[in-house]
Scaffold this motif. Structure first.
Motif, short mmCIF file in Angstrom:
data_model
loop_
_atom_site.label_atom_id
_atom_site.label_comp_id
_atom_site.label_asym_id
_atom_site.label_seq_id
_atom_site.Cartn_x
_atom_site.Cartn_y
_atom_site.Cartn_z
N ALA A 1 13.87 -6.56 -61.90
CA ALA A 1 13.63 -7.94 -62.34
C ALA A 1 14.22 -8.97 -61.40
CB ALA A 1 14.18 -8.13 -63.76
N SER A 2 15.32 -8.63 -60.73
CA SER A 2 15.97 -9.60 -59.84
C SER A 2 15.15 -9.92 -58.61
CB SER A 2 17.34 -9.07 -59.41
OG SER A 2 17.21 -7.89 -58.64
N GLN A 3 14.16 -9.09 -58.31
CA GLN A 3 13.32 -9.33 -57.13
C GLN A 3 12.19 -10.31 -57.41
OE1 GLN A 3 13.92 -4.80 -55.49
NE2 GLN A 3 11.96 -5.78 -55.06
N CYS A 4 12.09 -10.78 -58.63
CA CYS A 4 10.99 -11.68 -58.99
C CYS A 4 11.53 -12.94 -59.68
CB CYS A 4 10.02 -10.97 -59.93
SG CYS A 4 8.61 -11.99 -60.45
N ILE A 5 11.10 -14.09 -59.20
CA ILE A 5 11.42 -15.37 -59.82
C ILE A 5 10.14 -16.18 -59.93
CG2 ILE A 5 11.97 -16.46 -57.59
CD1 ILE A 5 14.05 -18.16 -59.04
N MET A 6 9.97 -16.91 -61.03
CA MET A 6 8.81 -17.78 -61.15
C MET A 6 8.94 -18.91 -60.13
SD MET A 6 6.86 -16.39 -63.37
CE MET A 6 5.62 -17.69 -63.57
N LEU A 7 7.87 -19.17 -59.43
CA LEU A 7 7.88 -20.19 -58.39
C LEU A 7 8.31 -21.54 -58.94
CD1 LEU A 7 7.27 -20.94 -55.45
CD2 LEU A 7 4.88 -21.28 -56.11
N ASP A 8 7.87 -21.86 -60.15
CA ASP A 8 8.21 -23.15 -60.75
C ASP A 8 9.70 -23.27 -61.07
OD1 ASP A 8 5.64 -24.08 -60.57
OD2 ASP A 8 5.11 -23.63 -62.65
N THR B 1 5.85 -12.41 -51.38
CA THR B 1 4.53 -12.68 -51.95
C THR B 1 4.63 -13.51 -53.21
OG1 THR B 1 2.47 -11.67 -52.76
CG2 THR B 1 4.52 -10.54 -53.31
N THR B 2 3.55 -14.21 -53.52
CA THR B 2 3.47 -14.95 -54.77
C THR B 2 2.53 -14.26 -55.77
OG1 THR B 2 1.65 -16.35 -53.99
CG2 THR B 2 3.89 -17.15 -53.60
N LYS B 3 1.91 -13.17 -55.35
CA LYS B 3 0.92 -12.49 -56.18
C LYS B 3 1.42 -11.14 -56.66
CE LYS B 3 -3.46 -12.99 -55.40
NZ LYS B 3 -4.78 -12.89 -54.72
N LEU B 4 0.63 -10.52 -57.52
CA LEU B 4 1.06 -9.30 -58.20
C LEU B 4 0.82 -8.03 -57.38
CD1 LEU B 4 2.11 -7.76 -60.69
CD2 LEU B 4 -0.22 -7.86 -61.61
N HIS B 5 -0.43 -7.77 -56.99
CA HIS B 5 -0.77 -6.44 -56.51
C HIS B 5 -0.26 -6.11 -55.12
CE1 HIS B 5 -3.39 -5.81 -60.05
NE2 HIS B 5 -3.02 -4.56 -59.82
N VAL B 6 -0.01 -7.11 -54.30
CA VAL B 6 0.64 -6.80 -53.03
C VAL B 6 2.03 -6.24 -53.30
CG1 VAL B 6 1.72 -7.88 -51.01
CG2 VAL B 6 -0.68 -8.29 -51.49
N LEU C 1 1.51 -23.41 -48.52
CA LEU C 1 0.97 -24.64 -47.95
C LEU C 1 0.73 -25.73 -48.99
CD1 LEU C 1 -1.60 -23.03 -45.48
CD2 LEU C 1 0.52 -24.21 -44.85
N CYS C 2 0.97 -25.42 -50.26
CA CYS C 2 0.70 -26.41 -51.32
C CYS C 2 1.59 -27.64 -51.15
CB CYS C 2 0.96 -25.79 -52.69
SG CYS C 2 -0.28 -24.61 -53.21
N ASP C 3 1.09 -28.75 -51.66
CA ASP C 3 1.84 -30.01 -51.62
C ASP C 3 2.61 -30.16 -52.93
OD1 ASP C 3 2.83 -32.47 -50.91
OD2 ASP C 3 0.97 -33.57 -51.44
N THR C 4 3.60 -29.29 -53.12
CA THR C 4 4.43 -29.32 -54.32
C THR C 4 5.89 -29.19 -53.91
OG1 THR C 4 4.41 -26.92 -54.65
CG2 THR C 4 2.61 -28.18 -55.66
N PRO C 5 6.82 -29.63 -54.74
CA PRO C 5 8.24 -29.46 -54.41
C PRO C 5 8.63 -28.01 -54.20
CG PRO C 5 7.98 -31.01 -56.22
CD PRO C 5 6.63 -30.41 -56.00
N ALA D 1 6.68 -25.47 -53.18
CA ALA D 1 6.14 -24.98 -51.91
C ALA D 1 6.96 -25.51 -50.73
CB ALA D 1 4.68 -25.38 -51.76
N GLU D 2 7.43 -26.75 -50.85
CA GLU D 2 8.28 -27.32 -49.80
C GLU D 2 9.59 -26.54 -49.69
OE1 GLU D 2 9.78 -29.54 -46.77
OE2 GLU D 2 7.73 -29.50 -47.51
N LEU D 3 10.15 -26.14 -50.83
CA LEU D 3 11.37 -25.33 -50.81
C LEU D 3 11.12 -23.94 -50.21
CD1 LEU D 3 12.86 -26.27 -54.30
CD2 LEU D 3 13.73 -26.96 -52.06
N LEU D 4 9.94 -23.37 -50.51
CA LEU D 4 9.57 -22.10 -49.90
C LEU D 4 9.55 -22.22 -48.38
CD1 LEU D 4 6.58 -20.50 -51.89
CD2 LEU D 4 8.89 -19.62 -51.65
#
Length: 382
Positions: free
Chosen positions: A320-327, A285-290, A207-211, A213-216
């Motif tokens: 490693a391919s299952q994780c990408i930095m959101l930025d 998810t965007t977090k680690l433990h989930v 829900l963030c107002d960032t480019p 988050a909009e792509l997500l």
């Protein structure tokens, strides 16, 4: 009395789960009262819902027989605090939350263990000095990845033994989850049998107002609109379960954008969240433990990470391919590709449990448990 310290703030699932696991290990070994020294006053009511028989505070510190500091990322700064050598919100928070338990033990010559933590990076010179002091005095020290060990030994210059083992949350199994929690989740998902249940976790980031988050959102809506067999399940793993949450907001947006029915599940509890993860077909998810718990319970997870600790985990388990930095997301097609991969794994019932490295990762994570048991055995007289 045994003290247990961790990052028990904001009612956060991953940190609470680590504490619950360590609490269970301690209880299996010694018959002692357990105390949690640093729970914020405003969070004590919700903390007690998860740990109903716990003692809170430091008033009885003279009776502590030992301290166990659980895992979590609190010995390393988040990305947004990097470079703040003086001052900074996270650095002040660190001193307020995480220094006193270990310092009490140092002053009173009480043994303590630090088990399964993430360490580094640390920009603030005062935080770095204090972390070095705390780590240097620990009777037992284990970390959850090789990067943390290198930070402790190479950057901080600590020559103590540092044991590396995967995150302690990986020790969880379906047998650990109470039947009541599993039945609760079954009742929620029962009307949707035969559908692919796609967990969409940590709605605040969507829900963030960032480019990014909009792509997500664009990638998510595009995929959901073309997959009639998919049930979106928006869920949270932190915050108050008594306050309307971002889960409801994102669920409404998904429904309005795709026309799909969408479940909205705010955080209810540690075991309810673990049960939900175990029952979902796949997770974003965007977090680690989930993601960690999903892997432990055999559920495919795609990560859009916001912290450097997260890609370390996926690299560690050979995914490693299952994780990408959101930025790093620059195109909605990247999001679509990851979601489609998760759905394909769900449809084909491809589980991490069937992979060769799974049992070894699970077995190695139990090293943290054995370290706690050995520590208590050497320091506590029943």
């Amino acid at each position: 009395m045994i003290a247990i310290h961790g990052s028990y703030y904001n009612n956060n699932f991953g940190d609470l789960l680590l504490i619950k696991l360590v609490e269970n290990w301690v209880k299996s070994k010694v018959n002692s009262t357990i105390v949690y020294p640093m729970v914020d006053k405003q969070e004590q009511k919700e903390f007690k819902e998860h740990f109903p028989n716990s003692f809170i505070g430091i008033k009885q510190r003279e009776t502590w027989q030992a301290l166990v500091c659980t895992g979590g990322g609190y010995l390393g700064e988040p990305n947004w605090s990097h470079g703040k050598k003086l001052g900074g919100k996270w650095n002040k928070q660190f001193f307020r939350r995480h220094v006193l338990p270990a310092e009490i033990c140092i002053w009173s010559n009480t043994p303590y263990a630090i088990v399964g933590v993430e360490a580094g990076p640390l920009s603030n010179i005062f935080v770095r000095h204090e972390v070095k002091r705390i780590l240097s005095h620990a009777s037992v020290l284990s970390v959850r990845n090789i990067e943390s060990k290198k930070f402790i030994q190479d950057t901080l210059g600590i020559d103590s033994e540092v044991i590396v083992a995967p995150d302690a949350a990986l020790t969880i199994s379906k047998e650990d989850i109470p039947t009541t929690a599993l039945n609760y989740v079954d009742s929620l998902l029962a009307p949707y049998q035969g559908m692919i249940s796609l967990g969409i976790h940590y709605p605040s980031r969507f829900l963030c107002d960032t480019p990014q988050a909009e792509l997500l959102r664009q990638g998510l809506f595009s995929t959901l609109a073309s997959t009639p067999d998919v049930l979106p399940v928006v869920f949270s793993d932190c915050g108050s379960n008594n306050v309307p949450s971002d889960t409801e907001k994102l669920a409404k947006i998904i429904h309005n954008s795709t026309g799909k029915e969408c479940l909205s599940l705010p955080f209810k509890g540690i075991w309810e969240t673990a049960a939900l993860i175990s029952k979902l077909s796949a997770i974003l998810t965007t977090k680690l433990h989930v993601g960690i718990v999903a892997y432990a319970l055999g559920v495919h997870c795609e990560s859009f990470a916001t912290h450097q600790k997260t890609p370390r985990f996926y690299k560690q388990i050979g995914r490693a391919s299952q994780c990408i930095m959101l930025d790093d997301i620059s195109d909605k097609n990247i999001v679509i590709e990851k979601i489609e991969r998760a759905l394909q794994a769900a449809r084909n019932q491809v589980s991490p449990i069937n992979c060769q490295e799974y049992e070894q990762v699970k077995q190695n994570s139990l090293i943290h448990k054995q370290l706690v048991l050995n520590f208590l055995n050497s320091t506590i007289q029943n």
